[in-house]
Design a protein around this motif. Structure first.
Motif, PDB file in Angstrom:
ATOM      1  N   ASP A 367       0.768  -1.304   0.209  1.00 38.10           N
ATOM      2  CA  ASP A 367      -0.045  -0.072  -0.401  1.00 38.10           C
ATOM      3  C   ASP A 367       0.907   1.217   0.186  1.00 38.10           C
ATOM      4  O   ASP A 367       1.693   2.282   1.180  1.00 38.10           O
ATOM      5  CB  ASP A 367      -1.293   0.043   1.066  1.00 38.10           C
ATOM      6  CG  ASP A 367      -2.216   1.334   1.034  1.00 38.10           C
ATOM      7  OD1 ASP A 367      -1.675   1.504   0.439  1.00 38.10           O
ATOM      8  OD2 ASP A 367      -2.230   1.961   2.387  1.00 38.10           O
ATOM      9  N   THR A 368       0.772   1.815  -1.369  1.00 36.38           N
ATOM     10  CA  THR A 368       1.809   2.977  -1.244  1.00 36.38           C
ATOM     11  C   THR A 368       0.903   4.683  -1.474  1.00 36.38           C
ATOM     12  O   THR A 368       0.337   4.320  -2.521  1.00 36.38           O
ATOM     13  CB  THR A 368       3.104   2.895  -2.725  1.00 36.38           C
ATOM     14  OG1 THR A 368       3.414   1.414  -2.623  1.00 36.38           O
ATOM     15  CG2 THR A 368       3.944   4.177  -3.084  1.00 36.38           C
ATOM     16  N   PRO A 369       1.810   5.274  -1.107  1.00 38.66           N
ATOM     17  CA  PRO A 369       0.411   6.604  -0.610  1.00 38.66           C
ATOM     18  C   PRO A 369       0.884   7.247  -2.380  1.00 38.66           C
ATOM     19  O   PRO A 369       1.595   7.138  -2.546  1.00 38.66           O
ATOM     20  CB  PRO A 369       1.669   8.116   0.089  1.00 38.66           C
ATOM     21  CG  PRO A 369       2.052   6.478   1.106  1.00 38.66           C
ATOM     22  CD  PRO A 369       2.389   5.763   0.174  1.00 38.66           C
ATOM     23  N   GLU A 370      -0.478   7.959  -2.162  1.00 35.68           N
ATOM     24  CA  GLU A 370      -0.832   8.243  -3.816  1.00 35.68           C
ATOM     25  C   GLU A 370       0.215   9.728  -3.888  1.00 35.68           C
ATOM     26  O   GLU A 370       0.894   9.978  -5.198  1.00 35.68           O
ATOM     27  CB  GLU A 370      -2.437   8.299  -4.518  1.00 35.68           C
ATOM     28  CG  GLU A 370      -2.646   7.293  -4.544  1.00 35.68           C
ATOM     29  CD  GLU A 370      -3.774   8.085  -4.988  1.00 35.68           C
ATOM     30  OE1 GLU A 370      -4.616   9.105  -5.169  1.00 35.68           O
ATOM     31  OE2 GLU A 370      -4.881   6.240  -5.158  1.00 35.68           O
ATOM     32  N   GLU A 400       7.958   9.795   4.251  1.00 34.90           N
ATOM     33  CA  GLU A 400       5.903   8.015   3.651  1.00 34.90           C
ATOM     34  C   GLU A 400       6.511   6.997   2.935  1.00 34.90           C
ATOM     35  O   GLU A 400       7.845   7.023   3.068  1.00 34.90           O
ATOM     36  CB  GLU A 400       6.036   9.092   2.237  1.00 34.90           C
ATOM     37  CG  GLU A 400       4.619  10.519   2.573  1.00 34.90           C
ATOM     38  CD  GLU A 400       3.492  10.207   2.856  1.00 34.90           C
ATOM     39  OE1 GLU A 400       3.066   9.106   3.072  1.00 34.90           O
ATOM     40  OE2 GLU A 400       2.900  11.095   3.260  1.00 34.90           O
ATOM     41  N   TYR A 401       5.642   6.250   3.811  1.00 36.72           N
ATOM     42  CA  TYR A 401       5.906   4.801   3.925  1.00 36.72           C
ATOM     43  C   TYR A 401       4.990   4.272   3.785  1.00 36.72           C
ATOM     44  O   TYR A 401       4.033   3.940   3.246  1.00 36.72           O
ATOM     45  CB  TYR A 401       6.364   4.505   5.466  1.00 36.72           C
ATOM     46  CG  TYR A 401       7.201   5.461   6.300  1.00 36.72           C
ATOM     47  CD1 TYR A 401       8.939   4.643   6.344  1.00 36.72           C
ATOM     48  CD2 TYR A 401       6.651   6.227   6.830  1.00 36.72           C
ATOM     49  CE1 TYR A 401       9.378   5.156   7.160  1.00 36.72           C
ATOM     50  CE2 TYR A 401       8.085   6.643   7.328  1.00 36.72           C
ATOM     51  CZ  TYR A 401       9.554   6.328   7.980  1.00 36.72           C
ATOM     52  OH  TYR A 401       9.989   6.892   8.155  1.00 36.72           O
ATOM     53  N   ALA A 402       5.460   2.838   2.364  1.00 38.95           N
ATOM     54  CA  ALA A 402       4.849   2.537   1.857  1.00 38.95           C
ATOM     55  C   ALA A 402       4.568   1.162   2.192  1.00 38.95           C
ATOM     56  O   ALA A 402       5.939   0.876   3.730  1.00 38.95           O
ATOM     57  CB  ALA A 402       5.204   1.787   0.717  1.00 38.95           C
ATOM     58  N   LYS A 403       3.539   0.396   3.274  1.00 38.82           N
ATOM     59  CA  LYS A 403       3.701  -0.915   4.344  1.00 38.82           C
ATOM     60  C   LYS A 403       3.002  -1.909   3.437  1.00 38.82           C
ATOM     61  O   LYS A 403       2.516  -1.617   2.048  1.00 38.82           O
ATOM     62  CB  LYS A 403       2.284  -0.067   4.376  1.00 38.82           C
ATOM     63  CG  LYS A 403       1.521   0.385   5.722  1.00 38.82           C
ATOM     64  CD  LYS A 403       0.314   0.872   6.104  1.00 38.82           C
ATOM     65  CE  LYS A 403       0.649   1.815   7.253  1.00 38.82           C
ATOM     66  NZ  LYS A 403       1.365   1.958   8.290  1.00 38.82           N
ATOM     67  N   ILE A 404       4.398  -2.938   3.402  1.00 37.38           N
ATOM     68  CA  ILE A 404       3.691  -3.826   2.798  1.00 37.38           C
ATOM     69  C   ILE A 404       3.734  -5.196   3.774  1.00 37.38           C
ATOM     70  O   ILE A 404       3.850  -5.680   4.467  1.00 37.38           O
ATOM     71  CB  ILE A 404       5.564  -4.831   2.684  1.00 37.38           C
ATOM     72  CG1 ILE A 404       5.873  -2.870   1.829  1.00 37.38           C
ATOM     73  CG2 ILE A 404       5.629  -6.337   1.832  1.00 37.38           C
ATOM     74  CD1 ILE A 404       7.587  -3.327   0.779  1.00 37.38           C
ATOM     75  N   ASN A 405       3.093  -5.947   3.236  1.00 40.93           N
ATOM     76  CA  ASN A 405       2.219  -6.935   4.069  1.00 40.93           C
ATOM     77  C   ASN A 405       2.831  -8.926   3.322  1.00 40.93           C
ATOM     78  O   ASN A 405       2.623  -8.689   1.942  1.00 40.93           O
ATOM     79  CB  ASN A 405       0.996  -7.159   3.545  1.00 40.93           C
ATOM     80  CG  ASN A 405      -0.064  -8.152   4.655  1.00 40.93           C
ATOM     81  OD1 ASN A 405       0.412  -9.447   4.877  1.00 40.93           O
ATOM     82  ND2 ASN A 405      -0.793  -8.034   5.829  1.00 40.93           N
ATOM     83  N   THR A 406       3.707  -9.567   3.879  1.00 41.59           N
ATOM     84  CA  THR A 406       3.795 -10.958   4.031  1.00 41.59           C
ATOM     85  C   THR A 406       3.490 -11.614   4.346  1.00 41.59           C
ATOM     86  O   THR A 406       3.611 -11.287   6.362  1.00 41.59           O
ATOM     87  CB  THR A 406       5.540 -10.624   3.954  1.00 41.59           C
ATOM     88  OG1 THR A 406       6.147  -9.658   3.245  1.00 41.59           O
ATOM     89  CG2 THR A 406       5.929 -11.831   3.507  1.00 41.59           C
ATOM     90  N   ALA A 407       2.386 -12.220   4.577  1.00 39.03           N
ATOM     91  CA  ALA A 407       2.503 -13.435   5.230  1.00 39.03           C
ATOM     92  C   ALA A 407       1.426 -12.726   6.413  1.00 39.03           C
ATOM     93  O   ALA A 407       1.216 -13.566   7.661  1.00 39.03           O
ATOM     94  CB  ALA A 407       2.846 -14.802   5.439  1.00 39.03           C
TER      95      ALA A 407
END
Length: 883
Positions: A367-370, A400-407
């Motif tokens: 989920d990366t901010p626009e 700004e941070y991208a949220k990365i979901n891994t499992a």
């Protein structure tokens, strides 16, 4: 090293600047002397002019026609009166009309300038270059703008709080204005002189008349205003405006069950604050905390195949208001060119989309901010009594941070660092306001971490500029000089040197050398020009502009291309009076000649244009251009400079009478090269229908077809040799925009804007470059034969067996593309009190670049109709406190 023609231009500038005698004259300037009134006698603003103050003398009239016939009596006369008290200017206006039933009272949103209207312009600094303009229509619609560059630039994003009403009666129509002095900027003093102009538009006759006559061949606009006298001891005191806002939005989109970031709707609430503090009558401090721009219309769709960045106009209120103070276009603003958008300050860098990437792998979701959040911004601007203009802006954007979901495990990855932007602009009037000198400094500083160390740690630019006018402002000479210094890691500097703006890696460019050890880079640029702006049928401007290979301003500025020297010229011959069936007409000549810093001539362009407006108010433009010498140093993306086919083309524009309920416009242009080299056509039509004063509808379809023999596709290595692969591109682009405007009252409007954009390109007939400077394609390119190139059935990439030994020597991705976009905004705006608004917004969007079936109709169905749009529902409320 400058070409000889540039030295010749410099000598011409010197001779002309020394050889023309200085002349000054205020002959013909009208003077209106206003009177101060007691606040108890202030008029009620209802547009009827029935207050006692309007019964007294001191009305000014005797307007003179400006268009269509210069310096003759207007069809209908106009009169006005100005008075003031400690807080406000009051203006009463009478627009006489022998046929009141024919008065055009079309409604529009603020700044629409529809129908009959009257415009008051005040040069409150009396610098003869800038002014505040306020407009009121017969329907009571207000408009306001700032004017700069002596009329060369207008900015309607200035939205002061002022009051006005209009009233139609048996003698025509009347209007009253009440303008808070706090909304203007001026130098306090015992006695002030302002520039003054009042202009009236009589729509049904397409006639304008003015209080102060300004000939059509005048060298400017503001400098020719009349004068407003009688302003004594103006000092409205400190003024504070606070405008808090609240926003609540709901985002819906096509759900992706396995993606934790797109499996449910999103709700967002936000609060923020905008403010303005008048430190003195001529200095204002603007500030914003956590701004929101959700009501702003989306950018138009576009696609760039040449690799260069696209320029988009600024639309955000905080940055557009008074933007002329920070404007630093360091090449001639009077002529279009590849350099026309270059500016040391490009405010859209602030709050831009994050530049880093999440870098996810299979099974991960991001989920990366626009866009980057603006924590706050502040700007100080104004002009002192001594003629010193000051503009200082500071802005901070959040990391700004991208949220990365891994499992199921979420981690944050930095995609944009904490950044500080600073801009400072100064200008000083000298020599009785005939000379202006100025300067600018910009600075960008970033708090870098590992994931974004490809960015510059710091970037500083500076510039000096001057302009001098003489011979009653008919002649001018001007110039700019800019420099830049960027600093960062070696990785960041290599990335900059290899970017399409610089291309230091080009092996054929002896004046360039890629240095992998650099941690800083310097560059310079500038412009020197001379021109004639008025007094006669002929106007012209010519000059030279340059950007050294190391100039880099794109951290907070905008520059298309470095390593460039250009000579340009524009000359216009205009009719000053109607002739035959023509109301106005002009012939225009332009040219551009370009070199790089290695002395290589790269570009020649000659343009001619005829344009005119007929007495029935239809207008037409027709032009022809010839480019007999074109070399591109960027087409091969770091490869050698390559010769392109000579090109020519035409452009056209036809507009019907915009006073009618139904009117249309046609426009387009072509480009044609040699045999089988380049064929381009762009054609568009716009149709507007306004059946009611309160409602209008417009639709504007556009079509582009482009066949380009020499389109870059890829770069590969074969036997230690670079292979620059090109193909023949067949591209088609279709777009259609729709606008609906409903304005039942001047403070209530409903607007809809929607655009569908589809561009698809297919490559074929691939080749690689063997002799980039050859005159014919047969010598320039080696075309792959069918037994040398094939297609991978899995990923549609291309396999090349150059030596025909049955083994793949190299591959390249299929460059075919199909890009579709749909954007729409439905905005209801209600100004429930002056300066306080409520917005209701519904925005939709689709972006799709997946490979689709052939044919525009199939692509439209696959990429837009069959997709679920993203929806944003937003409500925003503001309230303006005045103290």
């Amino acid at each position: 090293m400058f070409p000889r023609s540039v030295y010749g231009l410099l000598m011409l500038v010197l001779i002309l600047s020394l050889g023309v005698a200085e002349e000054t004259s205020n002959a013909g300037k009208r003077i209106y002397t206003t009177e101060r009134i007691d606040k108890a006698h202030a008029p009620l603003i209802d547009g009827k002019l029935d207050d006692d103050i309007w019964e007294e003398d001191n009305w000014a009239g005797e307007f003179i026609q400006r268009e269509p016939h210069d310096n003759v009596l207007p069809t209908e006369q106009t009169a006005f009166k100005i008075v003031y008290d400690v807080e406000f200017l009051y203006i009463g206006i009478v627009c006489y009309d022998a046929d009141p039933a024919s008065i055009n009272s079309r409604m529009s949103r603020r700044d629409g300038n529809e129908g009959d209207w009257i415009e008051l312009s005040l040069d409150s600094y009396h610098d003869l270059r800038s002014a505040f303009s306020l407009t009121i229509s017969a329907a009571g619609v207000q408009g306001d703008k700032t004017i700069s560059l002596n009329g060369g630039n207008e900015d309607d994003t200035w939205n002061p709080v002022w009051y006005a009403e209009s009233n139609i009666n048996e003698d025509g129509w009347t209007s009253e204005m009440k303008i808070p002095l706090s909304q203007l900027r001026f130098s306090a003093g015992e006695s002030a002189v302002w520039g003054l102009q009042v202009l009236r538009k009589l729509s049904r006759k397409e006639e304008t008349s003015v209080w102060q006559r300004i000939p059509l061949d005048a060298p400017g606009w503001v400098s020719e205003f009349g004068e407003l006298h009688g302003l004594e001891n103006l000092n409205p005191g400190e003024r504070l405006e606070i405008q808090p806002f609240v926003v609540n939005s709901l985002n819906t989109f096509e759900k992706v069950p396995q993606d934790p970031f797109r499996n449910a709707n999103q709700r967002v609430a936000n609060i923020g604050l905008d403010g303005k503090y008048s430190i003195t009558t001529d200095m204002t401090l603007d500030f914003t905390l956590n701004p929101d721009f959700g009501q702003i219309e989306a950018d138009p769709a576009a696609i760039a195949l040449d690799g260069f960045q696209l320029f988009f106009d600024e639309r955000r209120p905080f940055f557009v208001e008074n933007k002329n103070i920070f404007n630093y276009k360091f090449s001639s603003p009077g002529i279009w060119g590849t350099f026309s958008s270059d500016n040391l300050f490009y405010s859209r860098r602030i709050g831009r989309a994050p530049q880093g990437t999440a870098g996810i792998t299979a099974g991960e979701y991001a989920d990366t901010p626009e866009r980057t959040s603006i924590l706050g911004a502040v700007k100080l601007s104004g002009k002192t009594r001594s003629g010193l203009s000051i503009g200082v802006m500071e802005s901070v954007t959040a990391p700004e941070y991208a949220k990365i979901n891994t499992a199921g495990t979420v981690r944050d990855v930095l995609v944009e660092p904490l950044t500080n932007y600073f801009v400072s602009r100064l200008q000083k009037d000298l020599n009785d306001k005939k000379t202006v000198v100025g300067g600018i400094i910009t600075a960008t500083h970033r708090n870098l971490e590992e994931n974004v160390n490809f960015l510059h740690t710091s970037a500083v630019t500076g510039g000096l500029d001057f302009k001098h006018v003489w011979h009653n402002r008919a002649w001018h000479i001007g110039g700019t000089a800019v420099m830049s210094r960027i600093a960062g890691s070696r990785e960041a500097l290599i990335r900059t040197q290899r970017s399409i703006r610089h291309l230091y890696q080009r092996e054929d460019a002896s004046h360039l050398q890629l240095d992998s050890t650099l941690t800083s880079l310097k560059g310079h640029g500038g412009d020197l020009r001379i021109g004639k702006a008025g007094q006669g049928h002929l106007k012209f401007e010519t000059g030279v502009t340059w950007r050294s290979p190391g100039l880099e301003i794109n951290d907070v500025g905008f520059m298309r291309e470095a390593d460039d020297i250009q000579n340009y010229m524009k000359a216009t011959y205009s009719l000053l009076q109607p002739f035959g069936i023509l109301r106005t007409a002009a012939f225009e000549y332009k040219h551009w000649l370009a070199w790089d810093f290695g002395g290589n001539p790269n570009y020649v362009d000659w343009d001619v244009e005829l344009k005119g407006t007929f007495k029935n108010n239809w207008s037409v433009v027709f032009g022809y251009y010839l480019q007999p010498h074109i070399y591109s140093k960027s087409l091969l993306r770091g490869g050698p400079r390559i010769r392109l086919a000579d090109q020519e083309g035409i452009w056209w524009r036809l507009n019907s009478d915009k006073r009618k309920k139904l009117y249309f416009g046609l426009n387009g242009w072509t480009r044609q090269g040699g045999k089988d080299s380049h064929q381009f056509l762009e054609s568009a039509i716009s149709v507007t229908y306004q059946p009611l004063d309160q409602f209008s509808l417009s639709i504007a379809p556009r079509f582009i077809t482009d066949d380009n023999r020499l389109q870059y596709a890829a770069t590969n290595t074969y036997q230690n040799l670079q292979r620059y692969i090109t193909g023949k591109l067949k591209r088609q682009t279709v777009s259609t925009s729709l606008r609906l405007n409903y304005t039942p009252r001047s403070n209530l409007s409903i607007q809809y804007y929607g655009e569908v954009f589809l561009s698809a390109g297919e490559y074929g007939d691939f080749s690689h470059v063997v002799d980039p400077l050859a005159e014919t394609q047969a010598k320039q390119l080696h075309f792959y034969s069918p037994d040398q190139i094939s297609t991978n059935s899995v990923d549609r990439s291309y396999l090349v067996d150059e030596d025909r030994d049955g083994l793949t020597d190299y591959t390249f991705a299929n460059p075919d593309f199909s890009y579709a976009q749909y954007r729409s905004n439905l905005v209801a705006r209600f100004e429930y009190r002056p300066g306080s608004e409520i917005f209701l917004v519904w925005a939709q969007g689709i972006n799709n670049n997946t490979t689709s079936r052939s044919g525009l109709s199939n692509r439209f169905r696959d990429q837009i109709l069959d997709k679920q749009p993203n929806n944003t529902f937003l409500i925003k409320a503001t309230y303006r406190f005045l103290k």
